[in-house]
Write an enzyme that holds these catalytic residues in place. Structure first.
Site, PDB file in Angstrom:
ATOM      1  N   ASP A 233      30.637  53.717  13.299  1.00 53.13           N
ATOM      2  CA  ASP A 233      31.430  54.122  12.124  1.00 53.13           C
ATOM      3  C   ASP A 233      30.550  54.151  10.881  1.00 53.13           C
ATOM      4  OD1 ASP A 233      33.805  54.278  13.598  1.00 53.13           O
ATOM      5  OD2 ASP A 233      34.982  53.305  12.020  1.00 53.13           O
TER       6      ASP A 233
ATOM      7  N   TYR B 116      35.517  43.088  24.055  1.00 51.98           N
ATOM      8  CA  TYR B 116      36.733  43.901  24.149  1.00 51.98           C
ATOM      9  C   TYR B 116      37.421  43.739  25.502  1.00 51.98           C
ATOM     10  CZ  TYR B 116      35.431  46.326  19.833  1.00 51.98           C
ATOM     11  OH  TYR B 116      35.112  46.628  18.530  1.00 51.98           O
TER      12      TYR B 116
ATOM     13  N   LYS C  92      22.321  40.136  18.733  1.00 52.79           N
ATOM     14  CA  LYS C  92      22.373  38.991  17.824  1.00 52.79           C
ATOM     15  C   LYS C  92      21.781  37.803  18.586  1.00 52.79           C
ATOM     16  CE  LYS C  92      23.644  36.976  13.934  1.00 52.79           C
ATOM     17  NZ  LYS C  92      23.004  37.262  12.631  1.00 52.79           N
TER      18      LYS C  92
ATOM     19  N   ASP D  85      22.868  42.424  12.127  1.00 49.32           N
ATOM     20  CA  ASP D  85      23.078  42.400  10.668  1.00 49.32           C
ATOM     21  C   ASP D  85      21.985  43.201   9.964  1.00 49.32           C
ATOM     22  OD1 ASP D  85      21.331  40.440  11.572  1.00 49.32           O
ATOM     23  OD2 ASP D  85      22.023  38.876  10.215  1.00 49.32           O
TER      24      ASP D  85
ATOM     25  N   ASP E  79      30.662  49.781  18.144  1.00 51.78           N
ATOM     26  CA  ASP E  79      31.891  50.248  17.503  1.00 51.78           C
ATOM     27  C   ASP E  79      31.697  50.262  15.986  1.00 51.78           C
ATOM     28  OD1 ASP E  79      34.518  50.970  17.049  1.00 51.78           O
ATOM     29  OD2 ASP E  79      35.344  48.973  17.404  1.00 51.78           O
TER      30      ASP E  79
HETATM   31  C1  IPM Z   1      36.500  53.743  18.816  1.00 47.63           C
HETATM   32  C2  IPM Z   1      37.793  53.118  18.397  1.00 47.63           C
HETATM   33  C3  IPM Z   1      38.336  52.331  19.569  1.00 47.63           C
HETATM   34  C4  IPM Z   1      37.310  51.296  19.965  1.00 47.63           C
HETATM   35  C5  IPM Z   1      39.705  51.681  19.344  1.00 47.63           C
HETATM   36  C6  IPM Z   1      40.734  52.704  18.911  1.00 47.63           C
HETATM   37  C7  IPM Z   1      40.166  50.920  20.548  1.00 47.63           C
HETATM   38  O1  IPM Z   1      37.582  52.322  17.289  1.00 47.63           O
HETATM   39  O2  IPM Z   1      36.510  54.576  19.739  1.00 47.63           O
HETATM   40  O3  IPM Z   1      35.477  53.422  18.228  1.00 47.63           O
HETATM   41  O4  IPM Z   1      37.269  50.225  19.356  1.00 47.63           O
HETATM   42  O5  IPM Z   1      36.515  51.550  20.842  1.00 47.63           O
HETATM   43 MG    MG Z   2      35.653  52.470  16.457  1.00 50.04          MG
END
Ligand code: IPM
Ligand code: MG
Length: 356
Positions: free
Chosen positions: A249, A138, A189, A221, A245
């Site tokens: 989620d 990133y 990885k 993975d 990230d």
């Molecule tokens: C998160 C979000 C952010 C990230 C984005 C909005 C830049 O997805 O906080 O997980 O990728 O860190």
């Molecule tokens: Mg995110």
């Protein structure tokens, strides 16, 4: 406590409004809290043509902690990358050196049925994802786009970690594990990436300073699979920025709703930025549909991690538990037999519990 509040975009302002009411209750109880507001993300762009206006950054630097709503919206999707709302978030994390991102995935017993997995797989799940937040692909240079000699065009990014960056995030992971169940699973990885080979070496080296903590390694993975196969095997999951990230989620869905999960992004001195892990949800913005609990729980994390106010943090967590136990649900966690409420009403219920 000096708190900078950055509501941001979409549902950000609505959920922040409810979290502020929680801060007001604490203030009324005698805790000294000073609040200032700043614009970030699309709101920053609208105000100042900058997703992280200078004034906001200054505010955040001077504050002891930052409470953030969410950033992003379709109206900003066509802006050049440096003007996009997400850049405000990425830059504030980087500028404040908030390298340690704690993303707990905790299943409230009342919500085990709302999980996308069978309840017995997630009942009592309490997992902490520790995501490195200021390095990796990133932020790595070089990045960009270029034309190739054959007329083709190429986009490229660079995955990159230094051993000192890995060392410091690993130490946070082991420290966190010591306060939990003494287990760290480091996700990488290393069968493909050089960055990950270094990651694994450094994490293993750091682990020698924490003999009481059990360290395991897992490829990303496989980790993605294990999270939906048998999530309770994990205690602390330590990982880099992009893997964290994605996995955070994924883990959020185990808990029933991404609308329930707070997060903390910390620097070396316990200064932190606290935000729900869900996004700005522009589709439901302004409709009183958003779940404010992740933001309210972010206030609890702020009290716990930045201010060491464990009592107030527990008080907020308990209020949220009681409200859920009483059967109140926002739409994202709606269940048969429960009462569906809006953002404001959910806030009311938490406040009522807090002030009882
Ligand atoms: C998160 C979000 C952010 C990230 C984005 C909005 C830049 O997805 O906080 O997980 O990728 O860190
Ligand atoms: Mg995110």
């Amino acid at each position: 406590m000096k708190i900078a509040i950055l509501p941001g975009d979409g549902i950000g302002p609505e959920i922040i409004k409810q979290a502020k009411r929680v801060l007001d209750v604490l203030r009324a109880d005698g805790i000294k809290i000073e609040i200032e507001h700043g614009a970030i993300g699309g709101a920053g762009y609208d105000a100042d043509r900058d997703p992280l206006p200078e004034s906001t950054l200054k505010l955040a630097r001077e504050a002891d902690a930052v409470l953030l709503g969410a950033v992003g919206g379709p109206q900003y999707d066509t802006l050049p990358r440096e003007s996009r709302p997400e850049q405000g978030l990425l830059r504030i994390r980087k500028e404040l050196n908030l390298f340690a991102n704690l993303r707990p995935a905790v299943v409230f017993p009342e919500l085990a049925n709302a999980s996308s997995l069978r309840p017995e797989l997630v009942e009592n799940l309490d997992l902490m994802i520790l995501r490195e937040l200021t390095g990796d692909i990133y932020f790595g240079q070089p990045r960009g786009r270029r034309s190739l000699d054959n007329g083709d065009e190429e986009g490229f990014d660079t995955m990159r970690y230094s051993s000192s960056e890995i060392d410091r995030i690993a130490r946070v992971a082991f420290d966190v594990a010591r306060k939990r169940n003494n287990r760290v699973c480091s996700v990488d990885k290393a069968n493909v990436l050089d960055t990950s080979i270094l990651w694994r070496e450094v994490v293993t080296r750091v682990s020698r300073d924490y003999p009481e903590v059990e360290l395991t390694h897992m490829y990303v993975d496989n980790a993605a699979m294990q999270l939906v196969r048998a999530p309770k095997q994990f205690d602390v999951m330590l990982t880099g920025n992009i893997f964290g990230d994605i996995l955070s989620d994924e883990a959020s869905m185990l808990t029933g709703s991404i609308g329930m999960l707070p997060s903390a992004s910390m620097d070396e001195n316990n200064k932190g930025l606290f935000e729900p892990i869900h996004g700005s949800a522009p589709d439901i913005a302004g409709k009183d549909l958003a779940n404010p609990l992740a933001t309210i729980l972010s206030v609890s994390m702020m009290l716990r991690y930045s201010f060491g106010h464990l009592e107030s943090a527990d008080r907020i967590d308990n209020a949220v538990k009681l409200v859920l136990a009483n059967g109140l649900r926002t739409k994202d966690i709606a269940q048969p037999g429960c009462k569906e409420v809006g953002t404001q009403q959910m806030g009311d219920a938490v406040i009522e519990r807090l002030t009882q």
